[in-house]
Design a protein around this motif. Structure first.
Motif, PDB file in Angstrom:
ATOM      1  N   ASP A  13       7.355  -0.994   2.327  1.00 32.37           N
ATOM      2  CA  ASP A  13       6.409  -1.950   1.745  1.00 32.37           C
ATOM      3  C   ASP A  13       6.490  -1.980   0.223  1.00 32.37           C
ATOM      4  N   THR A  14       6.731  -0.823  -0.367  1.00 35.82           N
ATOM      5  CA  THR A  14       6.825  -0.735  -1.828  1.00 35.82           C
ATOM      6  C   THR A  14       7.932  -1.636  -2.349  1.00 35.82           C
ATOM      7  N   LEU A  15       9.057  -1.683  -1.656  1.00 34.16           N
ATOM      8  CA  LEU A  15      10.178  -2.530  -2.071  1.00 34.16           C
ATOM      9  C   LEU A  15      10.037  -3.965  -1.582  1.00 34.16           C
ATOM     10  N   PRO A  49       8.229  -0.391   8.650  1.00 33.35           N
ATOM     11  CA  PRO A  49       6.776  -0.198   8.673  1.00 33.35           C
ATOM     12  C   PRO A  49       6.378   1.242   8.361  1.00 33.35           C
ATOM     13  N   PRO A  50       5.261   1.403   7.662  1.00 27.69           N
ATOM     14  CA  PRO A  50       4.777   2.749   7.392  1.00 27.69           C
ATOM     15  C   PRO A  50       4.314   3.427   8.678  1.00 27.69           C
ATOM     16  N   PRO A  87       3.686  12.694   7.621  1.00 25.68           N
ATOM     17  CA  PRO A  87       3.735  12.883   6.164  1.00 25.68           C
ATOM     18  C   PRO A  87       4.997  12.224   5.594  1.00 25.68           C
ATOM     19  N   THR A  88       4.964  11.881   4.330  1.00 23.40           N
ATOM     20  CA  THR A  88       6.080  11.158   3.726  1.00 23.40           C
ATOM     21  C   THR A  88       7.358  11.990   3.641  1.00 23.40           C
ATOM     22  N   ASN A 142       6.357   5.173   4.201  1.00 26.93           N
ATOM     23  CA  ASN A 142       4.982   5.183   3.713  1.00 26.93           C
ATOM     24  C   ASN A 142       4.936   4.941   2.210  1.00 26.93           C
ATOM     25  N   PRO A 143       3.964   4.157   1.735  1.00 26.98           N
ATOM     26  CA  PRO A 143       3.799   3.995   0.292  1.00 26.98           C
ATOM     27  C   PRO A 143       3.502   5.356  -0.341  1.00 26.98           C
ATOM     28  N   PRO A 144       3.953   5.621  -1.512  1.00 33.45           N
ATOM     29  CA  PRO A 144       4.643   4.735  -2.448  1.00 33.45           C
ATOM     30  C   PRO A 144       6.173   4.883  -2.394  1.00 33.45           C
ATOM     31  N   ARG A 145       6.701   5.393  -1.287  1.00 35.50           N
ATOM     32  CA  ARG A 145       8.142   5.636  -1.210  1.00 35.50           C
ATOM     33  C   ARG A 145       8.953   4.354  -1.294  1.00 35.50           C
ATOM     34  N   THR A 146      10.109   4.461  -1.919  1.00 34.15           N
ATOM     35  CA  THR A 146      11.097   3.390  -1.902  1.00 34.15           C
ATOM     36  C   THR A 146      12.140   3.813  -0.888  1.00 34.15           C
TER      37      THR A 146
END
Length: 173
Positions: free
Chosen positions: A38-40, A82-83, A88-89, A96-100
């Motif tokens: 989602d961040t990208l 999708p997240p 956990p990330t 998951n946000p804020p990951r690219t």
């Protein structure tokens, strides 16, 4: 950033997706595509954008799976990764946000690394899209809405604004 892969050799699982391109072969993208976190993806504003990606050989333990000649690949953003907020990330919640994060087709992942890695560290940059044949439009929809799909966009791949006009309407943004 990091990259994973989804689907099998045929690429069937990568068809369709959040950007609405449907059959990626028919649209001219083939398997040189990725689902973006989602961040990208930025609420779909990045659909159709092109990126150059390289496996980060110096990326610690997971960097050992990179193809040693360290090639780069170019992909087009065609879907959402999708997240998964139940994970956990650093263990499954890759998107998951804020990951690219880039979730590549299996074919493209193999060009960067061995599939045993599962997830690899990458470097990426936005790049110009090289498309032939000019911008294309698909008109569809049903009795309740019209669908205008814009694809095969060269340059930076962005559609910033569009207008359409019917035979009995003015221009509609």
């Amino acid at each position: 950033a990091h990259a994973t892969f989804y689907g099998g050799d045929s690429g069937a699982a990568t068809m369709g997706g959040a950007c609405g391109y449907g059959n990626l072969w028919w649209r001219g993208y083939g398997l040189a595509t990725a689902a973006l976190s989602d961040t990208l993806l930025n609420n779909g504003l990045t659909c159709g954008a092109c990126f150059e990606i390289k496996c980060n050989i110096t990326g610690g333990e997971s960097g050992k799976w990179c193809i040693q000649s360290n090639p780069s690949i170019k992909i087009t953003a065609t879907n959402q990764c999708p997240p998964n907020f139940d994970r956990p990330t650093d263990n499954g919640g890759w998107c998951n946000p804020p990951r690219t994060h880039f979730d590549l087709s299996l074919n493209m992942f193999r060009r960067l690394a061995q599939t045993q890695a599962g997830i690899i560290p990458i470097s990426y940059r936005r790049t110009r899209c090289i498309k032939t044949g000019g911008i294309r439009f698909y008109l569809g929809g049903n009795a309740h809405f019209n669908l205008v799909l814009v694809y095969n966009v060269g340059g930076w791949g962005d559609v910033m604004k569009m207008q359409i006009r019917g035979t009995k309407t003015g221009w509609i943004t």
